[in-house]
Design a protein around this motif. Sequence first.
Motif, PDB file in Angstrom:
ATOM      1  N   ASN A  85      -0.403 -12.494  13.572  1.00 48.15           N
ATOM      2  CA  ASN A  85      -0.487 -11.374  12.353  1.00 48.15           C
ATOM      3  C   ASN A  85      -1.614 -10.398  12.391  1.00 48.15           C
ATOM      4  N   VAL A  86      -2.565 -10.393  13.518  1.00 44.71           N
ATOM      5  CA  VAL A  86      -3.657  -9.489  13.319  1.00 44.71           C
ATOM      6  C   VAL A  86      -3.017  -8.006  13.363  1.00 44.71           C
ATOM      7  N   GLY A  87      -1.784  -7.696  14.086  1.00 44.15           N
ATOM      8  CA  GLY A  87      -1.567  -6.399  14.181  1.00 44.15           C
ATOM      9  C   GLY A  87      -0.810  -5.884  12.812  1.00 44.15           C
ATOM     10  N   ARG A  88      -0.257  -6.769  12.226  1.00 43.82           N
ATOM     11  CA  ARG A  88       0.339  -6.435  10.776  1.00 43.82           C
ATOM     12  C   ARG A  88      -0.665  -6.295   9.956  1.00 43.82           C
ATOM     13  N   LEU A  89      -1.802  -7.272   9.752  1.00 45.13           N
ATOM     14  CA  LEU A  89      -2.703  -7.111   9.016  1.00 45.13           C
ATOM     15  C   LEU A  89      -3.493  -5.747   9.049  1.00 45.13           C
ATOM     16  N   VAL A  90      -3.993  -5.295  10.264  1.00 49.05           N
ATOM     17  CA  VAL A  90      -4.591  -4.106  10.352  1.00 49.05           C
ATOM     18  C   VAL A  90      -3.546  -2.907   9.913  1.00 49.05           C
ATOM     19  N   ASP A  91      -2.435  -2.954  10.192  1.00 48.88           N
ATOM     20  CA  ASP A  91      -1.562  -1.916   9.905  1.00 48.88           C
ATOM     21  C   ASP A  91      -1.453  -1.813   8.392  1.00 48.88           C
ATOM     22  N   GLU A  92      -1.579  -2.962   7.495  1.00 46.23           N
ATOM     23  CA  GLU A  92      -1.509  -3.161   6.222  1.00 46.23           C
ATOM     24  C   GLU A  92      -2.703  -2.645   5.545  1.00 46.23           C
ATOM     25  N   GLY A  93      -3.625  -2.532   6.153  1.00 44.69           N
ATOM     26  CA  GLY A  93      -4.952  -2.004   5.703  1.00 44.69           C
ATOM     27  C   GLY A  93      -5.910  -2.946   5.313  1.00 44.69           C
ATOM     28  N   TYR A  94      -5.926  -4.290   5.834  1.00 42.29           N
ATOM     29  CA  TYR A  94      -7.004  -5.324   5.653  1.00 42.29           C
ATOM     30  C   TYR A  94      -8.200  -4.794   6.473  1.00 42.29           C
ATOM     31  N   PRO A 118     -12.805  -2.532   0.101  1.00 40.81           N
ATOM     32  CA  PRO A 118     -12.233  -3.460   1.170  1.00 40.81           C
ATOM     33  C   PRO A 118     -11.493  -4.727   0.758  1.00 40.81           C
ATOM     34  N   CYS A 119     -10.476  -5.051   1.440  1.00 36.64           N
ATOM     35  CA  CYS A 119      -9.686  -6.141   1.110  1.00 36.64           C
ATOM     36  C   CYS A 119      -9.776  -7.000   2.313  1.00 36.64           C
ATOM     37  N   GLY A 120      -9.946  -8.437   2.291  1.00 35.60           N
ATOM     38  CA  GLY A 120     -10.068  -9.110   3.340  1.00 35.60           C
ATOM     39  C   GLY A 120      -9.076 -10.274   3.473  1.00 35.60           C
ATOM     40  N   HIS A 121      -8.916 -10.747   4.791  1.00 36.26           N
ATOM     41  CA  HIS A 121      -7.894 -11.801   4.904  1.00 36.26           C
ATOM     42  C   HIS A 121      -8.633 -12.924   5.889  1.00 36.26           C
ATOM     43  N   PRO A 122      -8.550 -14.303   5.375  1.00 38.87           N
ATOM     44  CA  PRO A 122      -9.388 -15.395   6.050  1.00 38.87           C
ATOM     45  C   PRO A 122      -8.627 -16.014   7.294  1.00 38.87           C
ATOM     46  N   HIS A 123      -7.265 -15.809   7.337  1.00 36.48           N
ATOM     47  CA  HIS A 123      -6.615 -16.632   8.491  1.00 36.48           C
ATOM     48  C   HIS A 123      -5.981 -15.339   9.249  1.00 36.48           C
ATOM     49  N   VAL A 124      -6.681 -15.061  10.411  1.00 41.30           N
ATOM     50  CA  VAL A 124      -6.274 -14.297  11.396  1.00 41.30           C
ATOM     51  C   VAL A 124      -5.954 -14.755  12.672  1.00 41.30           C
ATOM     52  N   ASP A 125      -4.727 -14.603  13.526  1.00 43.58           N
ATOM     53  CA  ASP A 125      -4.533 -15.075  14.772  1.00 43.58           C
ATOM     54  C   ASP A 125      -3.767 -13.969  15.455  1.00 43.58           C
ATOM     55  N   PRO A 134     -10.979 -13.893  12.046  1.00 43.05           N
ATOM     56  CA  PRO A 134     -10.241 -14.753  13.039  1.00 43.05           C
ATOM     57  C   PRO A 134     -11.251 -16.006  13.385  1.00 43.05           C
ATOM     58  N   ALA A 135     -10.421 -17.105  13.685  1.00 43.60           N
ATOM     59  CA  ALA A 135     -11.181 -18.446  13.803  1.00 43.60           C
ATOM     60  C   ALA A 135     -12.296 -18.265  15.096  1.00 43.60           C
ATOM     61  N   PRO A 136     -13.299 -19.031  15.209  1.00 38.27           N
ATOM     62  CA  PRO A 136     -14.146 -19.076  16.063  1.00 38.27           C
ATOM     63  C   PRO A 136     -13.783 -19.848  17.355  1.00 38.27           C
ATOM     64  N   SER A 191     -10.103 -19.290  19.236  1.00 39.42           N
ATOM     65  CA  SER A 191      -9.361 -18.228  19.143  1.00 39.42           C
ATOM     66  C   SER A 191     -10.100 -16.619  19.483  1.00 39.42           C
ATOM     67  N   TYR A 192     -10.902 -16.716  20.493  1.00 40.07           N
ATOM     68  CA  TYR A 192     -11.428 -15.498  20.941  1.00 40.07           C
ATOM     69  C   TYR A 192     -10.476 -14.365  21.185  1.00 40.07           C
ATOM     70  N   THR A 193      -9.142 -14.850  21.576  1.00 35.96           N
ATOM     71  CA  THR A 193      -8.113 -13.840  21.909  1.00 35.96           C
ATOM     72  C   THR A 193      -7.581 -13.122  20.673  1.00 35.96           C
ATOM     73  N   ALA A 194      -7.848 -13.746  19.613  1.00 35.85           N
ATOM     74  CA  ALA A 194      -7.652 -13.158  18.278  1.00 35.85           C
ATOM     75  C   ALA A 194      -8.728 -12.185  17.678  1.00 35.85           C
ATOM     76  N   LEU A 195      -9.917 -12.743  18.127  1.00 40.49           N
ATOM     77  CA  LEU A 195     -11.092 -11.691  17.852  1.00 40.49           C
ATOM     78  C   LEU A 195     -10.932 -10.363  18.925  1.00 40.49           C
ATOM     79  N   ASP A 196     -10.819 -10.614  20.149  1.00 38.10           N
ATOM     80  CA  ASP A 196     -10.570  -9.237  20.865  1.00 38.10           C
ATOM     81  C   ASP A 196      -9.411  -8.623  20.501  1.00 38.10           C
ATOM     82  N   GLU A 197      -8.400  -9.104  19.993  1.00 40.21           N
ATOM     83  CA  GLU A 197      -7.280  -8.288  19.413  1.00 40.21           C
ATOM     84  C   GLU A 197      -7.543  -7.514  18.128  1.00 40.21           C
TER      85      GLU A 197
END
Length: 287
Positions: free
Chosen positions: A254-263, A244-251, A268-270, A273-279
């Motif tokens: 970009n979260v939709g693209r990161l999921v689609d790319e396979g991360y 598995p590959c990880g990404h440290p800066h999620v909001d 997501p920041a605490p 940015s709970y909206t980024a967590l939910d997404e």
Amino acid sequence: MGDVPRLNGVIRALESGGTAVTTFASTEVDSAITLSASKYDGVVFEMEHGPYDIRSLRNALQYMLNRRQIVERGTLAPAVTPLVRIPPNGGEKNQWVAKQVLDSGVYGVIWPHVSTVEEAYNAVSACRYPRPKGSPNYEPEGQRGDAPGAAARYWGLTQQEYYSRADVWPLAPTGEVLVILMCEEVRAIDNLPHMLKEVPGIGVILIGEGDLSQNLGFPRQYEHPAVVGAMTAILRACKEHGVPCGHPHVDTTNVGRLVDEGYRFLMPAPTRSYTALDESLRLAGRT
């Protein structure tokens, strides 16, 4: 898994083929209390850029525990799994740092600036207890010192039960310790296929895009073609080796693209940015 179910929620998400969602946090008590009741799979206590203070870490770990939560969940597994990012390797290889945080009870270690096969081997080795030569999955040879009392108590296991579970996943299928290596230098990209092929026990590769962009000459220009190309090369190598590959800066941008790319390890920041967590959870099919 025997009588004790999976304890490490981050591993649980990854071994099911899903995406794990974690975040960085300070070792402050208020932060631990807040995040212990969140939807994150895990929290990474920051001791690389934050102070390396083992007492503060131990306090934070205790405040991750909630008696009512434990009773209502009816499991030894923490609702949010505590991990730690430790200071980067120096000439001493920092095995003693990994030993101290694991002995405190964390379920995983993020190692910054791992760029060679030797450094990757050291990281996994430092998170494993020694075992007799000829034992199954002997390599990487364990170097962790034997002092399991506090960690076993924190996990809710006997010492012998702890020994059987305190190995690195996925090398040990029932292991509960997650070794995460940060790839954040150009030489790390060049060496990554060799690290993934030659060092068993690597659980996740986490891109360090800030330092990587510095090394490429485009500080924090994350959309620059050189930075994007380097990150794509890391992700591709991870996919080719099934890590598995990880990404440290999620909001939310970009979260939709990161999921689609396979991360598969998102951070997501605490709090803010709970909206980024939910997404992240929604797009990963977790809600």
